[in-house]
Design a protein around this motif. Structure first.
Motif, short mmCIF file in Angstrom:
data_model
loop_
_atom_site.label_atom_id
_atom_site.label_comp_id
_atom_site.label_asym_id
_atom_site.label_seq_id
_atom_site.Cartn_x
_atom_site.Cartn_y
_atom_site.Cartn_z
N SER A 262 0.85 -1.18 0.00
CA SER A 262 0.00 0.00 0.00
C SER A 262 0.88 1.23 0.00
CB SER A 262 -0.90 0.00 1.24
OG SER A 262 -1.60 1.20 1.34
N SER B 19 -15.10 -4.68 -8.19
CA SER B 19 -13.72 -4.84 -7.74
C SER B 19 -13.51 -6.02 -6.80
CB SER B 19 -13.26 -3.56 -7.03
OG SER B 19 -14.10 -3.30 -5.92
N ILE C 188 -7.68 -6.20 -9.66
CA ILE C 188 -7.23 -5.02 -8.93
C ILE C 188 -5.72 -4.86 -9.03
CG2 ILE C 188 -6.98 -4.02 -6.62
CD1 ILE C 188 -9.74 -3.67 -7.83
N GLU D 106 -3.79 -1.67 -10.69
CA GLU D 106 -2.87 -0.83 -9.93
C GLU D 106 -1.47 -0.81 -10.55
OE1 GLU D 106 -4.47 -0.76 -5.36
OE2 GLU D 106 -3.22 -2.47 -5.95
N LEU E 49 -8.33 3.59 -12.36
CA LEU E 49 -8.67 3.40 -10.95
C LEU E 49 -9.88 4.22 -10.48
CD1 LEU E 49 -5.16 3.17 -9.21
CD2 LEU E 49 -6.68 1.33 -9.94
N GLU F 73 -4.59 -10.52 -1.39
CA GLU F 73 -5.55 -9.49 -1.00
C GLU F 73 -5.59 -9.34 0.51
OE1 GLU F 73 -10.00 -8.53 -2.40
OE2 GLU F 73 -9.87 -10.32 -1.16
N TYR G 90 -7.78 2.30 -3.85
CA TYR G 90 -6.77 1.59 -4.64
C TYR G 90 -5.70 2.59 -5.08
CZ TYR G 90 -10.32 -1.99 -4.50
OH TYR G 90 -11.24 -2.90 -4.06
#
Length: 369
Positions: free
Chosen positions: A27, A67, A73, A77, A85, A131, A355
């Motif tokens: 992230s 999503s 995803i 990204e 996005l 995830e 995201y």
């Protein structure tokens, strides 16, 4: 190609598989997806007093992309970034939604601390492990054990993910004989099983977001109560289908199912060129959807992947009570007791996410080179 991937993917065109990587779990807190521009169309679900689905239109109709698929995803990204996005739904996947519910609401209801609960999910996809490891699905709680000073504990919404294939491996490893097991009542805590022991939901091999949203939009926007199966029209192949609603000879709703990387590329290309006329697209990275996930149980000797998919769909439908998800009593209870109302501050905090464009590290670039 890894034996862990589904048979259809292993025998098919390799370009129809989105391969994630460890970068999917990172992230980048300093980089956020841009917000939707006011002049761009979007599909919004607004829930203030009464649920309404609003569709804003302009000269170009761009879709909301569902999503729930972590493979999609990750691809968005890493490869698509800021231009795609903003059009991906911010609603968390079912795995992370139930994780947030258990670690927050259920723990509070039962008088437990989140760190006392170990949450395991069973999923059809190895990507779900990535995830669950995303920093976006980790939250902090303050803890004090009476001896040490207060400290912030990092709590994951989902602690472990097992694929259905791994569950079968465990059963075989332990030599479990189900016929010899004693009957016991079904645990109905946080489940979609009703009193008749049927699943409370809708038909479909994947999320079925397109069908549910389509029916709701038709009813709330145009007063059309749609009964019976929707007539999805195959466009290019069985993994690309669309359904439309016409009112007075004019198409007012246009939704699509888009499964597999090759079909996804067509949608992405249209969005980039601002030539996509769908209002909503349900996206899955795997051809044939989640029933063909890489973590699913593999066909028996002599059984084709297609036969297995048909058998799975048939078994699923044998135990499904087709009902309107908006009338799900479990969901209503969660809002009454915890989330207050759809779209509330609590709902946005626990059921939605963001995201982020992934910037490749120098190491990753050198590795790829």
């Amino acid at each position: 190609m890894s034996e862990k991937f589904s048979p259809t993917l292993r025998i098919g065109d390799l370009s129809d598989f989105i391969a994630p990587s460890q970068a999917c779990v990172v992230s980048l807190k300093g980089i956020k997806a841009p917000t939707r521009k006011p002049d761009k169309p979007e599909v919004l679900i607004s829930n203030k007093h009464k649920q309404k689905l609003k569709i804003r239109k302009s000269k170009v109709s761009l879709p909301m992309l569902s999503s729930a698929c972590p493979g999609w995803i990750c691809y968005a990204e890493k490869q698509l970034g800021s231009y795609i996005l903003p059009y991906i739904s911010s609603v968390k996947s079912p795995q992370q939604t139930i994780g947030a519910t258990i670690k927050n609401h259920l723990c509070q209801t039962m008088g437990l601390s989140p760190e006392e609960v170990y949450h395991v999910t069973v999923m059809p996809c190895y990507d779900k492990k990535l995830e669950a490891a995303r920093d976006d699905f980790v939250f902090q709680v303050e803890s004090e054990d009476g001896i040490h000073e207060k400290e912030d504990l990092r709590i994951t919404e989902v602690d472990s993910v097992l694929t259905s294939g791994e569950v079968l491996d465990l059963i075989q490893l332990k030599a479990v004989d189900f016929k010899a097991l004693e009957e016991s009542p079904l645990d109905k805590m946080f489940t979609n099983v009703n009193e008749e022991e049927c699943l409370y939901g809708v038909a479909g091999s994947s999320g079925d977001y397109a069908e549910t949203t389509f029916r709701y939009a038709a009813k709330t926007l145009f007063g059309k109560e749609l009964s019976g199966p929707l007539e999805f029209k195959t466009i290019r192949n069985s993994d690309f289908q669309e359904v439309t609603l016409e009112v007075d000879g004019k198409t007012v709703l246009k939704f699509a199912l888009c499964y597999g990387f090759q079909n996804l590329q067509n949608i992405v290309r249209k969005v980039k060129m601002q030539r996509c006329d769908y209002h909503f697209v349900e996206v899955m990275a795997c051809p044939s959807g989640c029933l063909n996930g890489g973590g699913q149980i593999k066909p028996k000797p002599g059984q084709s992947p297609k036969d297995l998919l048909q058998a799975l769909a048939g078994v699923y439908m044998e135990n499904v009570l087709v009902a309107d998800p908006f009338n799900n009593p479990l969901v209503k209870t969660l809002y009454d007791e915890w989330l207050e109302q759809p779209g509330s501050k609590k709902a946005r905090k626990h059921l939605h996410t963001e995201y982020h464009p992934v910037v490749k590290s120098i190491t990753a670039q050198l590795h790829n080179w």
